[in-house]
Motif scaffolding. Sequence first.
Motif, PDB file in Angstrom:
ATOM      1  N   LEU A   1      -6.800   1.607  -6.611  1.00 23.43           N
ATOM      2  CA  LEU A   1      -6.985   1.497  -5.172  1.00 23.43           C
ATOM      3  C   LEU A   1      -8.376   0.926  -4.890  1.00 23.43           C
ATOM      4  CD1 LEU A   1      -5.551   4.914  -3.918  1.00 23.43           C
ATOM      5  CD2 LEU A   1      -4.334   2.785  -4.456  1.00 23.43           C
TER       6      LEU A   1
ATOM      7  N   GLU B   1      -8.113   0.022   3.048  1.00 18.79           N
ATOM      8  CA  GLU B   1      -7.641   0.325   1.700  1.00 18.79           C
ATOM      9  C   GLU B   1      -6.566  -0.668   1.261  1.00 18.79           C
ATOM     10  OE1 GLU B   1      -8.113   4.418   3.839  1.00 18.79           O
ATOM     11  OE2 GLU B   1      -7.329   2.421   4.304  1.00 18.79           O
ATOM     12  N   SER B   2      -6.458  -0.828  -0.041  1.00 21.14           N
ATOM     13  CA  SER B   2      -5.400  -1.658  -0.621  1.00 21.14           C
ATOM     14  C   SER B   2      -5.102  -1.162  -2.023  1.00 21.14           C
ATOM     15  CB  SER B   2      -5.815  -3.129  -0.660  1.00 21.14           C
ATOM     16  OG  SER B   2      -6.956  -3.301  -1.478  1.00 21.14           O
TER      17      SER B   2
ATOM     18  N   CYS C   1     -11.157  -0.069  -1.569  1.00 20.40           N
ATOM     19  CA  CYS C   1     -11.509   0.143  -0.168  1.00 20.40           C
ATOM     20  C   CYS C   1     -12.642  -0.820   0.154  1.00 20.40           C
ATOM     21  CB  CYS C   1     -11.936   1.587   0.050  1.00 20.40           C
ATOM     22  SG  CYS C   1     -12.550   1.940   1.704  1.00 20.40           S
TER      23      CYS C   1
ATOM     24  N   VAL D   1      -0.312   9.519   0.745  1.00 16.95           N
ATOM     25  CA  VAL D   1      -1.087   8.453   1.378  1.00 16.95           C
ATOM     26  C   VAL D   1      -2.549   8.718   1.034  1.00 16.95           C
ATOM     27  CG1 VAL D   1      -1.771   7.337   3.518  1.00 16.95           C
ATOM     28  CG2 VAL D   1       0.579   8.164   3.239  1.00 16.95           C
TER      29      VAL D   1
ATOM     30  N   GLY E   1      -2.102   0.322  -3.071  1.00 17.91           N
ATOM     31  CA  GLY E   1      -1.047   1.310  -3.228  1.00 17.91           C
ATOM     32  C   GLY E   1       0.267   0.658  -3.609  1.00 17.91           C
TER      33      GLY E   1
ATOM     34  N   ARG F   1      -6.285  12.425   0.064  1.00 12.04           N
ATOM     35  CA  ARG F   1      -4.857  12.087   0.100  1.00 12.04           C
ATOM     36  C   ARG F   1      -4.097  13.136   0.886  1.00 12.04           C
ATOM     37  NH1 ARG F   1      -3.353  13.143  -6.327  1.00 12.04           N
ATOM     38  NH2 ARG F   1      -3.452  15.440  -6.283  1.00 12.04           N
TER      39      ARG F   1
ATOM     40  N   THR G   1      -3.408   4.011   2.304  1.00 13.23           N
ATOM     41  CA  THR G   1      -2.492   3.204   1.499  1.00 13.23           C
ATOM     42  C   THR G   1      -1.570   4.171   0.760  1.00 13.23           C
ATOM     43  OG1 THR G   1      -2.334   1.426  -0.146  1.00 13.23           O
ATOM     44  CG2 THR G   1      -4.069   3.062  -0.497  1.00 13.23           C
ATOM     45  N   GLU G   2      -0.296   3.840   0.723  1.00 15.44           N
ATOM     46  CA  GLU G   2       0.695   4.765   0.194  1.00 15.44           C
ATOM     47  C   GLU G   2       0.883   4.581  -1.308  1.00 15.44           C
ATOM     48  OE1 GLU G   2       4.253   4.728   2.439  1.00 15.44           O
ATOM     49  OE2 GLU G   2       5.140   6.438   1.394  1.00 15.44           O
TER      50      GLU G   2
ATOM     51  N   TYR H   1      -6.541   7.927   1.464  1.00 15.20           N
ATOM     52  CA  TYR H   1      -7.484   7.483   2.478  1.00 15.20           C
ATOM     53  C   TYR H   1      -8.877   7.338   1.879  1.00 15.20           C
ATOM     54  CZ  TYR H   1      -3.864   8.963   5.764  1.00 15.20           C
ATOM     55  OH  TYR H   1      -2.677   9.124   6.454  1.00 15.20           O
TER      56      TYR H   1
ATOM     57  N   GLN I   1      -7.126   3.432   7.223  1.00 16.72           N
ATOM     58  CA  GLN I   1      -5.770   3.703   7.696  1.00 16.72           C
ATOM     59  C   GLN I   1      -4.878   4.275   6.599  1.00 16.72           C
ATOM     60  OE1 GLN I   1      -4.653   3.403  10.983  1.00 16.72           O
ATOM     61  NE2 GLN I   1      -6.879   3.295  11.196  1.00 16.72           N
TER      62      GLN I   1
END
Length: 123
Positions: A20, A6-7, A22, A93, A9, A38, A117-118, A95, A115
């Motif tokens: 977001l 993921e990216s 993935c 977070v 955040g 989440r 992303t926040e 997912y 993993q």
Amino acid sequence: QVQLVESGGGLVQAGGSLRLSCAASGRTFSSYAMGWFRQAPGKEREFVAAIGWSPANTYYADSVKGRFTISRDNAKNTVNLQMNSLKPDDTAVYYCAASRLSFTTHDSNYDYWGQGTEVTVSS
């Protein structure tokens, strides 16, 4: 085996937007239903949105309906979550997950997880 990353955040003010993404490995991405979940601090993981083999098949949690949009690009092996009108309650977070089923919203049916992303939404 599918690997998910993921990216996107970050920190955003209430009312703002984030997108977001993935990225999935593997050559059979189109054969997986994809979902976003989440988990907020001190809370259990919850369903956010899902998209089936067909991009037209989508489903959202009531809490995000009308604000979030899930989409997939099978040519790029990616699934995205466009989040608009963000609220402090969206802080969590996030997912990405993949399921061998054609469509599902239950986390127990997802076989692979990223993993996370926040996302932090300030008031």
